[in-house]
Design an enzyme around this catalytic site. Structure first.
Site, PDB file in Angstrom:
ATOM      1  CB  SER A   3      57.875 -18.385  17.841  1.00 47.73           C
ATOM      2  OG  SER A   3      58.106 -19.745  18.155  1.00 47.73           O
ATOM      3  CE1 TYR A  28      68.997 -30.871  17.961  1.00 47.05           C
ATOM      4  CE2 TYR A  28      71.246 -31.154  18.770  1.00 47.05           C
ATOM      5  CZ  TYR A  28      70.214 -30.329  18.349  1.00 47.05           C
ATOM      6  OH  TYR A  28      70.401 -28.969  18.312  1.00 47.05           O
ATOM      7  CB  ALA A  70      72.569 -38.724  13.259  1.00 46.70           C
TER       8      ALA A  70
END
Length: 243
Positions: free
Chosen positions: A13, A150, A152
């Site tokens: 979106s 994040y 990882a």
């Protein structure tokens, strides 16, 4: 393409996802615009386009299955292309990351792609053709600073890409990852305001951050017949930040 194919884009979106959806539509795909909460923007993408907005929470296997069935019912055929783009991010120092933060990050950014891929690959095997593109991140390659969880999760997604390619490329399914550097999206707006974020911009050899269309162009190419011999790869689109 011999027939018009169906592409499902999670997180479609806004940001990179929106650009991917529009590019795929332009290339002749039917597109399912996956969204979690942003129904308005997802629906706007479907106006006058061969597309449908479908709500999906990639952290829920039940929601994934429901979205796949909704897509098949609308287009009358199975998913040929899966773009695992849905992700969350969080700026937090390593010392302050909680177990809940860690679990939420890996569920959204890694398990979601695993679950969705596991659901659609059987259909791709039957048709002997499929494309899966995982949108990862440069942080999954060189590590994170204030977003270690994040980084990882994206590193895990890169490995998932390689592993699935080894398993299913022989079935006519290519599985690749596209790894952006810094891109003009709302997700990284806060990061770019930090000292570490500003320092990252200075390290970009091309001298600027990317536009979302520059990422979408690469994702789109990997979905075409022309990319049939590219699989198991992580394509860097980072302006030279990381080789």
């Amino acid at each position: 393409m011999a027939k018009k194919k169906v592409a499902f884009v999670t997180g479609g979106s806004g940001g990179i996802g929106k650009s991917i959806c529009l590019k795929l539509i332009k290339s002749g795909f039917y597109v399912a615009v996956g969204y979690k909460t942003n129904k308005k923007d997802a629906t706007n993408l479907t106006k006058k386009n061969p597309a449908i907005a479908i709500q999906v929470d990639v952290s829920s296997r039940k929601s994934i299955k429901k979205s796949i069935q909704s897509c098949k019912k609308f287009f009358g055929q199975n998913i040929d292309v899966l773009i695992n783009n849905a992700a969350i991010s969080q700026e937090k120092s390593f010392e302050k990351i909680s177990d809940t933060d860690w679990d939420n990050m890996l569920v959204s950014n890694l398990r979601g792609a695993f679950s969705f891929s596991q659901e659609v690959i059987p259909y791709m095997i039957k048709s002997k053709w499929g494309r899966i593109v995982n949108v990862v991140s440069i942080s999954g390659q060189w590590g994170g600073h204030n977003q270690i969880h994040y980084a990882a999760s994206k590193a895990g997604l890169i490995n998932l890409t390689t592993s699935l390619a080894k398993l299913y490329s022989k079935n006519g399914i290519t599985i690749n990852a596209v790894s952006p550097g810094l891109v003009k999206t709302e997700m990284i707006a806060n990061e770019l305001k930090t000292t570490s974020g500003k320092n990252k911009i200075k390290q970009i050899p091309i001298g600027r951050i990317a536009d979302t269309n520059e990422i979408a162009n690469v994702v789109n190419f990997l979905c075409l017949d022309e990319a049939s011999y590219i699989t198991g790869q992580t394509i860097n689109v980072n302006g030279g930040m990381y080789p």
